[in-house]
Design a protein around this motif. Structure first.
Motif, PDB file in Angstrom:
ATOM      1  N   LYS A 164      14.862 -13.238 -13.006  1.00 60.45           N
ATOM      2  CA  LYS A 164      14.837 -13.303 -14.471  1.00 60.45           C
ATOM      3  C   LYS A 164      13.433 -13.010 -15.012  1.00 60.45           C
ATOM      4  N   PHE A 165      12.426 -13.573 -14.336  1.00 61.17           N
ATOM      5  CA  PHE A 165      11.041 -13.386 -14.784  1.00 61.17           C
ATOM      6  C   PHE A 165      10.257 -12.490 -13.812  1.00 61.17           C
ATOM      7  N   GLY A 166      10.925 -11.582 -13.166  1.00 57.50           N
ATOM      8  CA  GLY A 166      10.290 -10.680 -12.196  1.00 57.50           C
ATOM      9  C   GLY A 166       9.215  -9.799 -12.826  1.00 57.50           C
ATOM     10  N   TYR A 167       9.513  -9.235 -13.991  1.00 59.32           N
ATOM     11  CA  TYR A 167       8.542  -8.359 -14.673  1.00 59.32           C
ATOM     12  C   TYR A 167       7.304  -9.147 -15.078  1.00 59.32           C
ATOM     13  N   LEU A 168       7.520 -10.322 -15.697  1.00 50.83           N
ATOM     14  CA  LEU A 168       6.396 -11.176 -16.104  1.00 50.83           C
ATOM     15  C   LEU A 168       5.612 -11.642 -14.880  1.00 50.83           C
ATOM     16  N   GLY A 169       6.332 -11.999 -13.832  1.00 49.68           N
ATOM     17  CA  GLY A 169       5.682 -12.443 -12.593  1.00 49.68           C
ATOM     18  C   GLY A 169       4.811 -11.352 -11.992  1.00 49.68           C
ATOM     19  N   SER A 170       5.289 -10.115 -12.003  1.00 55.78           N
ATOM     20  CA  SER A 170       4.500  -9.007 -11.457  1.00 55.78           C
ATOM     21  C   SER A 170       3.256  -8.755 -12.302  1.00 55.78           C
ATOM     22  N   LEU A 171       3.382  -8.832 -13.611  1.00 52.66           N
ATOM     23  CA  LEU A 171       2.206  -8.667 -14.484  1.00 52.66           C
ATOM     24  C   LEU A 171       1.184  -9.763 -14.226  1.00 52.66           C
ATOM     25  N   THR A 225      -7.469  -1.934  -6.936  1.00 56.11           N
ATOM     26  CA  THR A 225      -6.594  -1.811  -5.766  1.00 56.11           C
ATOM     27  C   THR A 225      -5.297  -2.606  -5.914  1.00 56.11           C
ATOM     28  N   PRO A 226      -5.327  -3.882  -6.376  1.00 62.07           N
ATOM     29  CA  PRO A 226      -4.057  -4.610  -6.521  1.00 62.07           C
ATOM     30  C   PRO A 226      -3.085  -3.919  -7.481  1.00 62.07           C
ATOM     31  N   VAL A 227      -3.617  -3.392  -8.587  1.00 58.65           N
ATOM     32  CA  VAL A 227      -2.760  -2.704  -9.557  1.00 58.65           C
ATOM     33  C   VAL A 227      -2.103  -1.499  -8.902  1.00 58.65           C
ATOM     34  N   MET A 228      -2.886  -0.711  -8.189  1.00 52.01           N
ATOM     35  CA  MET A 228      -2.347   0.501  -7.560  1.00 52.01           C
ATOM     36  C   MET A 228      -1.374   0.149  -6.431  1.00 52.01           C
ATOM     37  N   ALA A 229      -1.723  -0.856  -5.617  1.00 57.43           N
ATOM     38  CA  ALA A 229      -0.863  -1.220  -4.487  1.00 57.43           C
ATOM     39  C   ALA A 229       0.475  -1.776  -4.973  1.00 57.43           C
ATOM     40  N   LEU A 230       0.417  -2.688  -5.929  1.00 50.44           N
ATOM     41  CA  LEU A 230       1.661  -3.268  -6.431  1.00 50.44           C
ATOM     42  C   LEU A 230       2.483  -2.234  -7.211  1.00 50.44           C
ATOM     43  N   GLY A 231       1.810  -1.369  -7.947  1.00 50.21           N
ATOM     44  CA  GLY A 231       2.520  -0.300  -8.656  1.00 50.21           C
ATOM     45  C   GLY A 231       3.200   0.645  -7.675  1.00 50.21           C
ATOM     46  N   ALA A 232       2.509   0.972  -6.585  1.00 53.74           N
ATOM     47  CA  ALA A 232       3.103   1.844  -5.572  1.00 53.74           C
ATOM     48  C   ALA A 232       4.284   1.163  -4.900  1.00 53.74           C
ATOM     49  N   LEU A 233       4.133  -0.134  -4.608  1.00 51.15           N
ATOM     50  CA  LEU A 233       5.214  -0.878  -3.969  1.00 51.15           C
ATOM     51  C   LEU A 233       6.453  -0.925  -4.855  1.00 51.15           C
ATOM     52  N   TRP A 234       6.279  -1.249  -6.126  1.00 49.54           N
ATOM     53  CA  TRP A 234       7.430  -1.363  -7.024  1.00 49.54           C
ATOM     54  C   TRP A 234       7.931  -0.002  -7.509  1.00 49.54           C
ATOM     55  N   GLY A 235       7.197   1.022  -7.220  1.00 49.66           N
ATOM     56  CA  GLY A 235       7.661   2.354  -7.575  1.00 49.66           C
ATOM     57  C   GLY A 235       8.579   2.960  -6.525  1.00 49.66           C
ATOM     58  N   MET A 236       8.720   2.271  -5.400  1.00 42.29           N
ATOM     59  CA  MET A 236       9.595   2.769  -4.331  1.00 42.29           C
ATOM     60  C   MET A 236      11.064   2.507  -4.681  1.00 42.29           C
ATOM     61  N   ASN A 237      11.941   3.256  -4.110  1.00 35.09           N
ATOM     62  CA  ASN A 237      13.374   3.133  -4.402  1.00 35.09           C
ATOM     63  C   ASN A 237      14.142   2.554  -3.210  1.00 35.09           C
ATOM     64  N   PHE A 238      13.833   1.312  -2.884  1.00 35.75           N
ATOM     65  CA  PHE A 238      14.581   0.637  -1.820  1.00 35.75           C
ATOM     66  C   PHE A 238      15.848   0.020  -2.410  1.00 35.75           C
ATOM     67  N   LYS A 239      16.855  -0.156  -1.577  1.00 33.68           N
ATOM     68  CA  LYS A 239      18.106  -0.770  -2.027  1.00 33.68           C
ATOM     69  C   LYS A 239      17.926  -2.251  -2.306  1.00 33.68           C
ATOM     70  N   HIS A 240      17.202  -2.936  -1.450  1.00 33.29           N
ATOM     71  CA  HIS A 240      17.068  -4.393  -1.570  1.00 33.29           C
ATOM     72  C   HIS A 240      15.652  -4.747  -2.014  1.00 33.29           C
ATOM     73  N   MET A 241      15.456  -4.914  -3.303  1.00 30.13           N
ATOM     74  CA  MET A 241      14.173  -5.380  -3.868  1.00 30.13           C
ATOM     75  C   MET A 241      14.509  -6.621  -4.685  1.00 30.13           C
TER      76      MET A 241
END
Length: 191
Positions: free
Chosen positions: A151-158, A129-145
């Motif tokens: 700098k370490f956003g990708y590593l932090g999300s992993l 569930t966390p993988v799917m929820a976070l993947g769905a959240l970051w797959g959205m196209n909002f202007k302000h993310m």
């Protein structure tokens, strides 16, 4: 004498049935599936048929005894056929009980397996569930993310996905909710 010979034929058929029953029990232990259940029902039908044929013979023996009383009870042939019918009925009842036990065992195994499958699917869904929820959240196209700018956003999300998945797994394991689904099934086990 005629009844005795007819009953003897039933006893031979019951002996054949016993061999078939032992085979199906062995097959159930090795491989349990829908075909085995179908065989159990076919054997059960044979037993019901045998019993329905033996009941009139048992009734006939009782009628003969009632009609001729002491005359017939003293004869060797009458006592032999009475004992054969009694033995055949005892065997049929014994095998009926064994068939019912097999059906209850099959029902218990199927229920257990179904529960284990549902538990496995639930655990897998919960763990991912966390993988799917976070993947769905970051797959959205909002202007302000804001995390996209880090700098370490990708590593932090992993790390967040990995830690939350491991945390849920250990929580489920600690609570005992994973049961035996992560353990290997023994080869000789029915479950």
């Amino acid at each position: 004498i005629l009844l005795s010979e007819i009953t003897n034929r039933f006893l031979v058929r019951i002996d054949d049935f016993e061999v078939q029953l032992k085979n199906i029990v062995g097959k159930l232990q090795r491989n349990n599936n829908k075909n085995k259940l179908d065989q159990i029902f076919q054997y059960r039908q044979k037993l019901i048929t045998s019993k329905s044929l033996l009941i009139p013979m048992e009734e006939l023996i009782n009628a003969i005894e009632e009609t001729f009383l002491n005359e017939v009870v003293k004869t060797l042939e009458f006592n032999r056929v009475r004992l054969r019918i009694k033995r055949a009925m005892t065997l049929v009842q014994h095998y009926q009980e064994e068939m019912e036990t097999l059906l209850h065992l099959e029902e218990a195994i199927s229920s257990y397996r179904g529960n284990e499958i549902m538990k496995t699917l639930t655990v897998i869904t919960t763990i991912f569930t966390p993988v799917m929820a976070l993947g769905a959240l970051w797959g959205m196209n909002f202007k302000h993310m804001p995390e996209l700018e880090w700098k370490f956003g990708y590593l932090g999300s992993l790390i967040l996905i990995f830690v939350s998945t491991i945390a849920i797994y250990f929580y489920l394991k600690f609570r005992g909710w994973t049961g035996g689904i992560l353990k290997e099934r023994k080869k000789k086990s029915l479950f």
